[in-house]
Design a protein around this motif. Structure first.
Motif, short mmCIF file in Angstrom:
data_model
loop_
_atom_site.label_atom_id
_atom_site.label_comp_id
_atom_site.label_asym_id
_atom_site.label_seq_id
_atom_site.Cartn_x
_atom_site.Cartn_y
_atom_site.Cartn_z
N LEU A 5 0.83 -1.21 0.00
CA LEU A 5 0.00 0.00 0.00
C LEU A 5 0.86 1.26 0.00
CD1 LEU A 5 -2.93 -1.02 2.36
CD2 LEU A 5 -2.93 -0.85 -0.13
N GLY A 6 2.02 1.19 0.63
CA GLY A 6 2.95 2.32 0.59
C GLY A 6 3.47 2.58 -0.82
N LYS A 7 3.80 1.50 -1.52
CA LYS A 7 4.26 1.65 -2.91
C LYS A 7 3.12 2.15 -3.79
CE LYS A 7 7.92 -1.72 -2.61
NZ LYS A 7 9.09 -1.82 -3.39
N LEU A 8 1.91 1.66 -3.55
CA LEU A 8 0.75 2.15 -4.30
C LEU A 8 0.54 3.63 -4.05
CD1 LEU A 8 -1.71 1.59 -6.11
CD2 LEU A 8 -2.97 1.00 -4.03
N ARG A 9 0.69 4.04 -2.81
CA ARG A 9 0.54 5.45 -2.46
C ARG A 9 1.59 6.30 -3.18
NH1 ARG A 9 -0.78 4.62 2.62
NH2 ARG A 9 1.34 4.50 3.37
N LEU A 58 -7.92 10.26 -8.46
CA LEU A 58 -6.71 9.60 -7.96
C LEU A 58 -6.24 10.25 -6.66
CD1 LEU A 58 -4.61 8.94 -11.19
CD2 LEU A 58 -5.85 7.29 -9.79
N GLY A 59 -6.36 11.57 -6.59
CA GLY A 59 -6.01 12.27 -5.36
C GLY A 59 -6.91 11.88 -4.20
N MET A 64 -7.20 9.08 0.89
CA MET A 64 -7.80 8.05 1.74
C MET A 64 -6.70 7.13 2.28
SD MET A 64 -11.03 5.55 1.28
CE MET A 64 -12.15 6.81 1.78
N GLY A 65 -5.70 6.87 1.48
CA GLY A 65 -4.58 6.04 1.93
C GLY A 65 -3.75 6.70 3.01
N GLU A 66 -3.82 7.99 3.10
CA GLU A 66 -3.07 8.73 4.12
C GLU A 66 -3.97 9.18 5.27
OE1 GLU A 66 -1.27 11.90 1.92
OE2 GLU A 66 0.16 10.55 0.95
N TYR A 143 -7.61 0.63 0.70
CA TYR A 143 -7.21 1.34 1.91
C TYR A 143 -8.20 1.12 3.04
CZ TYR A 143 -3.57 3.57 -0.83
OH TYR A 143 -2.46 3.80 -1.62
N LEU A 144 -9.49 1.02 2.71
CA LEU A 144 -10.49 0.73 3.73
C LEU A 144 -10.27 -0.67 4.32
CD1 LEU A 144 -13.82 2.16 2.29
CD2 LEU A 144 -12.68 2.83 4.39
#
Length: 160
Positions: A5-9, A58-59, A64-66, A143-144
């Protein structure tokens, strides 16, 4: 999972930065062309608009990931580390799933309905433009899912 998920972010961040930069360059090019030459290319305005739509969605997934979405934190802060606070997290998580599922379903419908229409300036199918809606909904659900795992760990007493 956190590393993926970090790489996706990071990937979403750079796609957003590149898209925003391209959008701003196109708008600048269009303004200069209009001012100095009295002519604009219709595709540049259309592409800038489509890039804006993609950057927004995308933003939204990126934020949401952050856990950076705008939220009222009075109640969650007061209920932190209590059973009621955990219950509130579960309710918020379920509401977020409902919203993203609605976004996924309706975005998919909209994408399939728009296949017949083409953008006049670029000549591409409008379904390409609208496809970002279900894609961003899927990213948000990823992310959820991570948040759900963290809540489950909190309920069972494991450290996240």
């Amino acid at each position: 999972m956190d590393r993926i998920l970090g790489k996706l972010r990071t990937f979403l961040y750079w796609i957003s930065v590149i898209s925003m930069t391209l959008m701003l360059a196109l708008i600048f090019f269009q303004v200069v062309n209009r001012y100095f030459f009295g002519h604009t290319f219709e595709w540049s305005e259309e592409l800038a608009r489509f890039l804006f739509v993609w950057v927004v969605f995308l933003g939204s997934a990126l934020i949401m990931g952050e856990s950076g979405h705008l939220a009222v934190q009075i109640l969650p802060t007061k209920l932190k580390d209590t059973k009621a606070g955990t219950a509130l997290k579960v309710i918020i998580n379920l509401c977020s799933y409902a919203f993203t599922l609605l976004l996924l379903i309706q975005g998919s419908k909209m994408t399939s309905v728009m296949t017949f229409q083409t953008a006049p300036g670029l000549g591409i199918s409008m379904s390409v433009v609208y496809s970002i809606i279900p894609v961003s909904a899927l990213l948000m659900m990823l992310y959820l899912f991570k948040d759900t795992i963290d809540i489950f760990k909190e309920i069972t007493g494991r450290k996240s």
